[in-house]
Design a protein around this motif. Structure first.
Motif, mmCIF file in Angstrom:
data_model
loop_
_atom_site.group_PDB
_atom_site.id
_atom_site.type_symbol
_atom_site.label_atom_id
_atom_site.label_comp_id
_atom_site.label_asym_id
_atom_site.label_seq_id
_atom_site.Cartn_x
_atom_site.Cartn_y
_atom_site.Cartn_z
ATOM 1 N N ALA A 126 45.838 20.426 27.464
ATOM 2 C CA ALA A 126 45.876 21.889 27.359
ATOM 3 C C ALA A 126 45.554 22.568 28.687
ATOM 4 C CB ALA A 126 44.906 22.375 26.292
ATOM 5 N N ALA A 127 44.858 21.879 29.573
ATOM 6 C CA ALA A 127 44.578 22.458 30.888
ATOM 7 C C ALA A 127 45.326 21.649 31.944
ATOM 8 C CB ALA A 127 43.080 22.444 31.174
ATOM 9 N N ALA A 128 46.162 22.336 32.693
ATOM 10 C CA ALA A 128 46.953 21.653 33.710
ATOM 11 C C ALA A 128 46.150 21.503 34.999
ATOM 12 C CB ALA A 128 48.242 22.420 33.977
ATOM 13 N N HIS A 129 45.032 22.187 35.087
ATOM 14 C CA HIS A 129 44.246 22.182 36.315
ATOM 15 C C HIS A 129 42.769 22.072 35.944
ATOM 16 C CE1 HIS A 129 42.525 23.666 40.099
ATOM 17 N NE2 HIS A 129 43.673 23.347 40.652
ATOM 18 N N ASP A 131 40.161 23.403 37.230
ATOM 19 C CA ASP A 131 39.455 24.690 37.197
ATOM 20 C C ASP A 131 39.728 25.447 35.895
ATOM 21 O OD1 ASP A 131 38.985 23.825 39.724
ATOM 22 O OD2 ASP A 131 39.507 25.699 40.730
ATOM 23 N N ALA A 132 40.918 25.205 35.337
ATOM 24 C CA ALA A 132 41.274 25.918 34.102
ATOM 25 C C ALA A 132 40.619 25.269 32.888
ATOM 26 C CB ALA A 132 42.789 25.934 33.921
ATOM 27 N N HIS A 133 40.286 24.015 33.021
ATOM 28 C CA HIS A 133 39.685 23.309 31.893
ATOM 29 C C HIS A 133 38.408 23.987 31.409
ATOM 30 C CE1 HIS A 133 37.655 20.288 29.504
ATOM 31 N NE2 HIS A 133 36.614 20.474 30.272
ATOM 32 N N ILE A 135 37.454 26.870 30.928
ATOM 33 C CA ILE A 135 37.595 27.941 29.939
ATOM 34 C C ILE A 135 37.483 27.364 28.524
ATOM 35 C CG2 ILE A 135 39.209 29.640 28.971
ATOM 36 C CD1 ILE A 135 40.442 29.870 31.768
ATOM 37 N N ILE A 136 38.038 26.164 28.344
ATOM 38 C CA ILE A 136 38.140 25.614 26.994
ATOM 39 C C ILE A 136 36.765 25.316 26.383
ATOM 40 C CG2 ILE A 136 39.115 23.768 25.577
ATOM 41 C CD1 ILE A 136 41.464 23.664 27.566
ATOM 42 N N THR A 139 34.510 28.592 25.956
ATOM 43 C CA THR A 139 34.864 29.642 25.000
ATOM 44 C C THR A 139 35.171 29.122 23.593
ATOM 45 O OG1 THR A 139 37.216 29.588 25.594
ATOM 46 C CG2 THR A 139 35.822 31.087 26.838
ATOM 47 N N THR A 140 35.357 27.816 23.446
ATOM 48 C CA THR A 140 35.690 27.311 22.110
ATOM 49 C C THR A 140 34.485 27.427 21.177
ATOM 50 O OG1 THR A 140 37.349 25.827 23.011
ATOM 51 C CG2 THR A 140 36.508 25.292 20.828
ATOM 52 N N ILE A 148 33.323 33.997 29.032
ATOM 53 C CA ILE A 148 33.128 33.834 30.472
ATOM 54 C C ILE A 148 32.380 35.058 31.031
ATOM 55 C CG2 ILE A 148 34.266 33.473 32.694
ATOM 56 C CD1 ILE A 148 34.770 31.137 30.826
ATOM 57 N N PHE A 180 33.950 28.605 38.566
ATOM 58 C CA PHE A 180 34.807 27.448 38.329
ATOM 59 C C PHE A 180 34.885 26.557 39.565
ATOM 60 C CE2 PHE A 180 37.537 29.691 34.822
ATOM 61 C CZ PHE A 180 36.418 29.734 34.024
ATOM 62 N N ASP A 181 34.935 27.182 40.740
ATOM 63 C CA ASP A 181 35.009 26.386 41.973
ATOM 64 C C ASP A 181 33.768 25.498 42.116
ATOM 65 O OD1 ASP A 181 37.458 27.314 42.681
ATOM 66 O OD2 ASP A 181 36.794 28.571 44.346
ATOM 67 N N PRO B 127 46.980 28.735 35.263
ATOM 68 C CA PRO B 127 46.385 29.946 34.712
ATOM 69 C C PRO B 127 45.408 30.611 35.662
ATOM 70 C CG PRO B 127 45.275 28.009 33.857
ATOM 71 C CD PRO B 127 46.288 27.513 34.842
ATOM 72 N N LEU B 128 45.166 29.970 36.833
ATOM 73 C CA LEU B 128 44.140 30.532 37.696
ATOM 74 C C LEU B 128 44.673 30.793 39.090
ATOM 75 C CD1 LEU B 128 41.401 28.123 36.412
ATOM 76 C CD2 LEU B 128 41.513 30.551 35.969
ATOM 77 N N VAL B 135 40.149 36.530 34.386
ATOM 78 C CA VAL B 135 39.782 35.855 33.129
ATOM 79 C C VAL B 135 38.897 36.726 32.229
ATOM 80 C CG1 VAL B 135 38.519 33.897 32.121
ATOM 81 C CG2 VAL B 135 40.157 33.496 33.959
ATOM 82 N N PRO B 136 37.793 37.306 32.747
ATOM 83 C CA PRO B 136 36.954 38.115 31.856
ATOM 84 C C PRO B 136 37.700 39.312 31.253
ATOM 85 C CG PRO B 136 35.753 37.568 33.852
ATOM 86 C CD PRO B 136 37.178 37.158 34.086
ATOM 87 N N GLU B 139 39.856 38.042 28.568
ATOM 88 C CA GLU B 139 38.977 37.610 27.485
ATOM 89 C C GLU B 139 38.532 38.798 26.625
ATOM 90 O OE1 GLU B 139 35.069 36.310 28.848
ATOM 91 O OE2 GLU B 139 35.555 34.394 27.926
ATOM 92 N N SER B 146 41.578 30.228 23.930
ATOM 93 C CA SER B 146 40.458 29.437 24.447
ATOM 94 C C SER B 146 40.754 27.951 24.400
ATOM 95 C CB SER B 146 39.189 29.743 23.667
ATOM 96 O OG SER B 146 39.325 29.315 22.343
ATOM 97 N N TRP B 147 41.491 27.497 23.395
ATOM 98 C CA TRP B 147 41.707 26.069 23.277
ATOM 99 C C TRP B 147 42.781 25.559 24.225
ATOM 100 C CZ3 TRP B 147 46.688 25.145 22.098
ATOM 101 C CH2 TRP B 147 47.393 26.179 21.469
ATOM 102 N N SER B 148 43.497 26.453 24.874
ATOM 103 C CA SER B 148 44.545 25.940 25.742
ATOM 104 C C SER B 148 44.444 26.442 27.168
ATOM 105 C CB SER B 148 45.923 26.277 25.189
ATOM 106 O OG SER B 148 46.307 27.567 25.597
ATOM 107 N N ALA B 149 43.353 27.141 27.482
ATOM 108 C CA ALA B 149 43.159 27.590 28.851
ATOM 109 C C ALA B 149 44.333 28.398 29.360
ATOM 110 C CB ALA B 149 42.934 26.396 29.785
ATOM 111 N N GLU B 180 52.350 23.962 31.809
ATOM 112 C CA GLU B 180 53.402 23.897 32.824
ATOM 113 C C GLU B 180 54.752 23.580 32.191
ATOM 114 O OE1 GLU B 180 51.621 20.928 35.283
ATOM 115 O OE2 GLU B 180 51.042 22.399 36.791
#
Lengths: 350, 257
Positions: A126-129, A131-133, A135-136, A139-140, A148, A180-181, B127-128, B135-136, B139, B146-149, B180
């Protein structure tokens, strides 16, 4: 008069540049860049470390964040709660991971190592990167159940964080990007390549036992088409014929792409440190490697989108293995354990 | 004599030292973008008014939100002015009047004949990558999966039915890119109709969006065929295509102070 104008000109020259080169030189003195280990035989880095070069201060901040419950709504669930170092950063003894308020997820926490070499993240990609991971889990609902924006507010209220963000990043901002960085800087440093396998195959400083050697040969012929390469994964999403658990009916990658052809496929996991990362499979249904191999031997089911790789020469799904073969494969898999990673103080909470 | 040399040298040094700082002497100004939402010829009124669409379906809208990004203005000489990417991400939310009016700053005073903006978030920033700080905002507006960023580019929710009296069945369209694998980002390009002469503050481009076109522009949707479209590799790209074709420039006006 002439002298007067010269002074002004000098002053202006200095002012005009004050934000640029000088600041960088200063930073280099105070905040050293860290080198992400890159074993020669590993694949290319997927994480662009030029975009976010790990530094001492960034790493330190990332580590504090990783172990801080402030990232969750209850204030007690940190990243490290489900990613425990002694188990190669997995949630040991928990089939599916536990989140805020004892909520149960539907999947087993994945290990954290060699993330700088991973092409996509989570069991379903679900996260291609990297840094994006973040979020999951943050926030889940069944994980850290936080926003965030709230995390940032909590960090801003803590003077020690303001100091650390200042030290780690040029702009010193407590914002999503720097949050995230910093986490990524901590995580990309977790490179695991100090195993007996590496010493035997790549460094020539150790030797396999006869059993391990036989296990490797079996592994190469029966497992390595999917668990391929030096990370022991082809980084693809595949269905290994695991019986579908009706409790979750987890469609895996299908949920991410919406493509029915991806239903029930999951990321082929790396087998490095597999000895430590029990329980196994995306829902943690198996407690031991013996159970895993029993499943491949006799438990594979023809569920939708099962991989062609799962069919044996008789065109029957499964990988037939004798008890002796299973023992040998497990002996080989245990050579992929990196004890140093589980003890490395740089990554330790305390 | 020595002093004199320094005197002549320093201004040159001063210029050189700043050469990559993009010091521009040109005049800049502000520009306002206003988003108006219509349903055919009628104003969009949330959670009340019932409208008719293609295929004889009737519907009511409770939520209309979408993300726009990467705002660009094309000069009459063909050049493009790109608004700073990290500052050009917005959630347009019909329910929140303040979100319908965007003030852009530091636009070079010049003549423009086209505006471009993105629907959603393009892959290079998805996404970034430089826009993490959006993001905020996303949000807060419930535009994050949230489950897929990933971001929801469009959130359209309401009720529908075959007649005015029957508008009670819920429908929901949530459209975004699927990691992607499936890129549903679209670039909307609109002629300004007349040349926008930005030489003074207070100009405003009024953009119209017709909700009917989300259902029926390039592709026609019957809500009853599928009233819950979320991560959908067949329908989501079609809705995105329709979104791309749902905007037009209504007018360029002098914004009220």
């Amino acid at each position: 008069m002439l002298r007067y104008w010269s002074y002004i000109a000098i002053l202006m020259t200095l002012i005009s540049c004050s934000g640029d080169e000088y600041a960088v030189v200063e930073d280099l003195d105070e905040n050293k860049e860290l080198e992400v280990p890159q074993p020669a035989y590993f694949p290319e880095l997927t994480y662009d470390i030029n975009e976010n070069p790990p530094t001492e201060k960034g790493f330190e901040l990332g580590k504090k964040l990783f172990y801080d419950g402030k990232l969750s709504s209850s204030g007690v669930i940190s990243c490290g709660f489900c990613h425990m170092q002694e188990f190669a950063f997995t949630h040991h003894t928990h089939r599916v991971s536990h989140g805020v308020g004892g909520a149960l997820g539907t999947r087993n926490a994945q290990p954290l190592h060699n993330l700088a070499y991973k092409k996509s993240f989570n069991w379903d990609g679900a996260a291609a990167h990297l840094d994006a991971h973040f979020i999951i889990p943050i926030t889940t609902e069944v994980e850290m159940n936080e926003e965030i924006g709230n995390v940032l507010e909590k960090l801003k209220d803590d003077p020690s964080y303001q100091e650390m963000f200042n030290a780690a990043f040029e702009d010193g901002q407590i914002d999503t990007k720097n949050l995230f960085d910093a986490l990524a800087q901590f995580l990309v440093m977790m490179v695991s390549a100090e195993t007996k396998y590496d010493r035997v195959v790549h460094q020539g400083t150790a030797e396999f036992t006869a059993e391990e050697q036989a296990g490797k040969a079996l592994f190469d012929s029966k497992c390595s088409s999917c668990h391929s390469g030096e990370l022991f994964t082809n980084q693809q999403y595949m269905n290994n014929g695991l019986p579908i658990n009706p409790q979750y009916d987890d469609k895996g990658r299908g949920r991410v792409t919406g493509n029915p052809d991806d239903d029930y496929t999951f990321q082929v996991p790396s087998l490095r440190n597999i000895e430590f990362t029990l329980p196994y499979m995306h829902d943690g249904r198996f407690d031991t490697l013996e159970e895993v191999l029993d499943f491949y031997d006799s438990g594979v089911e023809e569920t939708p989108n099962i991989s062609q790789e799962m069919y044996n020469e008789n065109n029957v799904p499964g990988i037939p293995l004798t008890e002796e073969e299973k023992e040998k494969i497990i002996a080989f898999l245990k050579t992929l354990s990196d004890v140093d990673l589980t003890l490395d103080e740089r990554f330790s909470e305390f | 004599m020595r002093n004199k040399e320094v005197f002549f040298l320093l201004p040159i040094l001063l210029l050189l030292s700043c050469s990559d700082d993009d010091v521009q002497q040109e005049l800049t100004t502000e520009l306002n973008l206003t988003f108006d939402h219509h349903v055919g010829g009628e104003d969009l009124e949330l959670s009340g008014q019932i409208y008719e669409k293609n295929a004889g379906e009737h519907f009511r809208i409770d939520t209309l939100k979408y993300i726009i990004s990467n705002i660009e203005l094309q000069l009459t000489n063909g050049d493009t002015f790109k608004y700073p990417v990290e500052e050009s991400y917005f959630v347009i939310n019909e329910k929140d009047p303040s979100s319908l009016s965007i003030d852009l700053e530091d636009i070079p005073a010049d003549n423009y004949d086209k505006i471009r903006f993105g629907f959603g978030i393009d892959q290079s920033n998805y996404p970034l990558n430089g826009v993490d700080n959006f993001v905020p905002t996303a949000e807060e507006n419930g535009m994050l999966w949230s489950w897929s960023a990933g971001y929801k580019f469009l959130k359209l929710e309401g009720e529908y039915g075959n007649s005015i009296a029957e508008v009670e069945q819920k429908f929901l369209y949530h459209v975004g890119s699927h990691g992607e694998n499936l890129d549903n980002y679209k670039v909307v390009e609109l002629d300004l109709g007349e040349t926008l002469r930005l030489d003074q503050d207070g100009q405003s481009i009024r953009l119209d969006m017709d909700v009917l076109k989300i259902f029926n522009a390039v592709h026609a949707f019957e809500i009853a065929e599928k009233d819950d479209i979320q991560v959908d590799p067949v329908n989501a790209p079609k809705i995105a295509e329709n979104m791309k074709n749902s905007f037009q420039v209504d007018a360029i006006v002098q914004a009220s102070e």
